[in-house]
Design an enzyme around this catalytic site. Structure first.
Site, PDB file in Angstrom:
ATOM      1  N   PHE A  98       0.847  -1.188   0.000  1.00  0.00           N
ATOM      2  CA  PHE A  98       0.000   0.000   0.000  1.00  0.00           C
ATOM      3  C   PHE A  98       0.889   1.247   0.000  1.00  0.00           C
ATOM      4  O   PHE A  98       1.985   1.239   0.566  1.00  0.00           O
ATOM      5  CB  PHE A  98      -0.915  -0.026   1.231  1.00  0.00           C
ATOM      6  N   ASP A 169       6.431  -2.886   8.892  1.00  0.00           N
ATOM      7  CA  ASP A 169       5.073  -2.473   8.544  1.00  0.00           C
ATOM      8  C   ASP A 169       4.214  -3.728   8.684  1.00  0.00           C
ATOM      9  O   ASP A 169       4.172  -4.572   7.790  1.00  0.00           O
ATOM     10  CB  ASP A 169       5.002  -1.902   7.123  1.00  0.00           C
ATOM     11  N   HIS A 172      -0.619  -5.665   7.803  1.00  0.00           N
ATOM     12  CA  HIS A 172      -1.333  -6.894   7.426  1.00  0.00           C
ATOM     13  C   HIS A 172      -1.089  -8.001   8.449  1.00  0.00           C
ATOM     14  O   HIS A 172      -1.495  -9.129   8.202  1.00  0.00           O
ATOM     15  CB  HIS A 172      -0.836  -7.414   6.067  1.00  0.00           C
ATOM     16  N   GLN A 195      -7.523   0.219  10.220  1.00  0.00           N
ATOM     17  CA  GLN A 195      -8.466   0.660   9.201  1.00  0.00           C
ATOM     18  C   GLN A 195      -9.465  -0.478   8.964  1.00  0.00           C
ATOM     19  O   GLN A 195      -9.185  -1.641   9.272  1.00  0.00           O
ATOM     20  CB  GLN A 195      -7.653   1.022   7.938  1.00  0.00           C
ATOM     21  N   LYS A 198      -8.675  -4.140   7.780  1.00  0.00           N
ATOM     22  CA  LYS A 198      -7.574  -4.901   8.395  1.00  0.00           C
ATOM     23  C   LYS A 198      -8.085  -6.001   9.335  1.00  0.00           C
ATOM     24  O   LYS A 198      -9.245  -5.991   9.721  1.00  0.00           O
ATOM     25  CB  LYS A 198      -6.626  -3.935   9.129  1.00  0.00           C
ATOM     26  N   ARG A 227       3.843  17.136  23.256  1.00  0.00           N
ATOM     27  CA  ARG A 227       3.905  17.203  24.726  1.00  0.00           C
ATOM     28  C   ARG A 227       4.845  16.138  25.252  1.00  0.00           C
ATOM     29  O   ARG A 227       5.063  15.107  24.608  1.00  0.00           O
ATOM     30  CB  ARG A 227       2.517  16.985  25.323  1.00  0.00           C
ATOM     31  N   TYR A 234       0.338  23.283  27.927  1.00  0.00           N
ATOM     32  CA  TYR A 234       0.702  24.109  26.768  1.00  0.00           C
ATOM     33  C   TYR A 234       2.207  24.186  26.537  1.00  0.00           C
ATOM     34  O   TYR A 234       2.700  25.137  25.949  1.00  0.00           O
ATOM     35  CB  TYR A 234       0.058  25.500  26.873  1.00  0.00           C
ATOM     36  N   ARG A 244      -4.293  11.581  18.311  1.00  0.00           N
ATOM     37  CA  ARG A 244      -4.860  10.675  19.323  1.00  0.00           C
ATOM     38  C   ARG A 244      -6.110   9.962  18.813  1.00  0.00           C
ATOM     39  O   ARG A 244      -6.865  10.511  18.013  1.00  0.00           O
ATOM     40  CB  ARG A 244      -5.213  11.472  20.582  1.00  0.00           C
TER      41      ARG A 244
HETATM   42  C1  LIG Z   1      -3.404  -0.239   5.371  1.00  0.00           C
HETATM   43  C2  LIG Z   1      -1.957  -0.152   5.257  1.00  0.00           C
HETATM   44  C3  LIG Z   1      -1.202   0.889   5.835  1.00  0.00           C
HETATM   45  C4  LIG Z   1      -1.781   2.146   6.383  1.00  0.00           C
HETATM   46  O1  LIG Z   1      -2.867   2.065   7.126  1.00  0.00           O
HETATM   47  P1  LIG Z   1      -3.985   3.202   7.254  1.00  0.00           P
HETATM   48  O2  LIG Z   1      -4.530   2.886   8.608  1.00  0.00           O
HETATM   49  O3  LIG Z   1      -4.960   2.993   6.149  1.00  0.00           O
HETATM   50  O4  LIG Z   1      -3.322   4.529   7.206  1.00  0.00           O
HETATM   51  C5  LIG Z   1       0.171   0.816   5.804  1.00  0.00           C
HETATM   52  N1  LIG Z   1       0.792  -0.209   5.204  1.00  0.00           N
HETATM   53  C6  LIG Z   1       0.121  -1.198   4.605  1.00  0.00           C
HETATM   54  C7  LIG Z   1       0.893  -2.311   3.966  1.00  0.00           C
HETATM   55  C8  LIG Z   1      -1.273  -1.204   4.595  1.00  0.00           C
HETATM   56  O5  LIG Z   1      -1.926  -2.181   3.962  1.00  0.00           O
END
Ligand SMILES: *Cc1c(COP(=O)(O)O)cnc(C)c1O
Length: 404
Positions: A98, A169, A172, A195, A198, A227, A234, A244
């Protein structure tokens, strides 16, 4: 077999089951209702429900820390920045993933360097990583593609030898494991997305896990407007932002996490079974397994589709398979370096050297993956063994009809 029997032509569907996603019940509803009634919808200090979820997720992954944030792109970006990347540094990424895997490198003012994938796993090829390392390289971001673990022993050895940050990353990879260790917990940091598509979701959301205290503190600061502990409300110490999550998202994630291990085992077993059922069908080749993964969470069950051998083109196959009731896609149309963002270097104000040029990048395995993949989506892997048999039957039925 007659073509009239295909579901697209009005025949009976091979797969009757509706693979719902997300999976939830009264537990999630009750948890969200409690937060609503409490009136504490946000958590400005990332304590309360947000802190509880972070602790539970870190414990599940076997790491000391977790920092939640708005999505799995921001989580990658704050992990990159907190790992010490400076403007103009190079970060090695795969091209079959992605966009966020590479666009967050741009957003961190660094330069993505694409390294091709292995044709039988679709994961970054460690053989090719070393050749891509230059004095400017500062990090490697492998993607556990589709939930199948990368060759982490090799990647870790290369990263350690060259003094590079290894940032997984794991968007997945929720719940999946490599040699018994949860994905995301093996490198310097691991980033996840929540997301809606997922394997674990709160609609939107993300998290980074790490054992590194310095990185943890920086990511927590970047996520909360710069922060820092000990500072006043502040007082802002770092170039962060408000990334967040809400308390509603946090309690949904806490409940979803309770389901994750069991769901992951089901996907793993169904994925293995489906691969076995599909083996021997001409023109269909699932990706390899037994590459060190002790749990594959099959965010995607990936087939390599040989149109000539199967008898129809891939687009038609995916349409016919979807009509049979199998949630499926062709996946990414191009490797990332072919996206206008990279080809045309639409980098806005970011500090990418003029000499960087993506028009001459070529990763033949990633290009082949884009032209031959069929993805079956993770929710289908949560079905029964019978559902896997029905999915395999759908593939056989399509082949019999097109070969008739
Ligand atoms: C979905 C995804 C992301 C990013 O996720 P979001 O929550 O959509 O920003 C990053 N890397 C891979 C491989 C993804 O499939």
């Amino acid at each position: 077999m007659s073509k009239e029997l295909l579901a697209r032509n009005g025949g009976p569907k091979s797969v009757e089951r509706n693979f719902e996603w997300p999976v939830f019940d009264e537990q999630e509803i009750k948890a969200v209702e409690e937060v609503m009634r409490s009136g504490k919808w946000g958590s400005p200090n990332c304590q309360d429900k947000v802190g509880e979820f972070e602790q539970a997720f870190a414990r599940y992954c076997g790491t000391k820390y977790a920092v939640s944030c708005v999505n799995g792109s921001v989580s990658l970006r704050i992990a990159l920045i907190a790992s010490g990347i400076k403007p103009g540094d190079e970060v090695i990424v795969p091209p079959y993933t992605f966009i966020a895997t590479a666009s967050t490198v741009i957003e961190a003012n660094a330069v993505p360097v694409f390294v091709d994938i292995c044709p039988d796993t679709f994961n970054m090829d460690p053989e090719k990583v070393e050749a891509a390392i230059t004095p400017r390289t500062k990090a490697i971001v492998p993607v556990h593609f589709g939930g199948l673990a990368c060759d982490m022993d090799r990647l870790k050895e290369i990263a350690d030898r060259h003094g590079l940050a290894l940032i997984e990353d794991a968007a997945h990879g929720h719940g999946a494991a490599y040699k018994g260790k949860k994905l995301g917990s093996i490198g310097k940091a691991g980033s996840f997305s929540f997301q809606s598509s997922k394997n674990m979701t709160s609609g939107e959301g993300g998290v980074v896990v790490t054992n590194d205290e310095e990185m943890y503190k920086m990511m927590a600061s970047l996520r909360n407007v710069g922060r820092m502990e000990g500072g006043q409300w502040y007082d802002h110490f770092n170039a962060g932002c408000n990334y967040r999550i809400t308390q509603m998202q946090a309690v949904i994630l806490t409940e979803q996490l309770k389901r994750l291990e069991e769901q992951t085992i089901i996907r793993h077993e169904n994925g293995r079974y489906l691969a076995q059922l599909l083996s021997g069908i001409e023109g269909i080749q699932p990706l390899k397994s037994d590459v060190g993964e002790t749990l594959n969470c099959y965010h995607l069950f990936i087939l390599r589709f040989d149109a000539a051998a199967f008898g129809i083109d891939r687009k038609e196959f995916v349409e016919l398979l979807a009509a049979e009731g199998v949630p499926c896609l062709m996946g990414y149309p191009h490797p990332l370096y072919k996206q206008p963002l990279f080809r045309e270097k639409r980098f806005m104000c970011y500090a990418i050297p003029e000499s960087v040029d993506y028009t001459n990048v070529s990763c033949p395995e990633a290009e082949k993956a884009c032209n031959t993949s069929v993805w079956i989506l993770q929710n289908a892997l949560l079905g029964s063994r019978k559902d896997m048999e029905d999915i395999a039957a759908a593939v056989r039925k399509i082949q019999a009809a097109v070969k008739a």
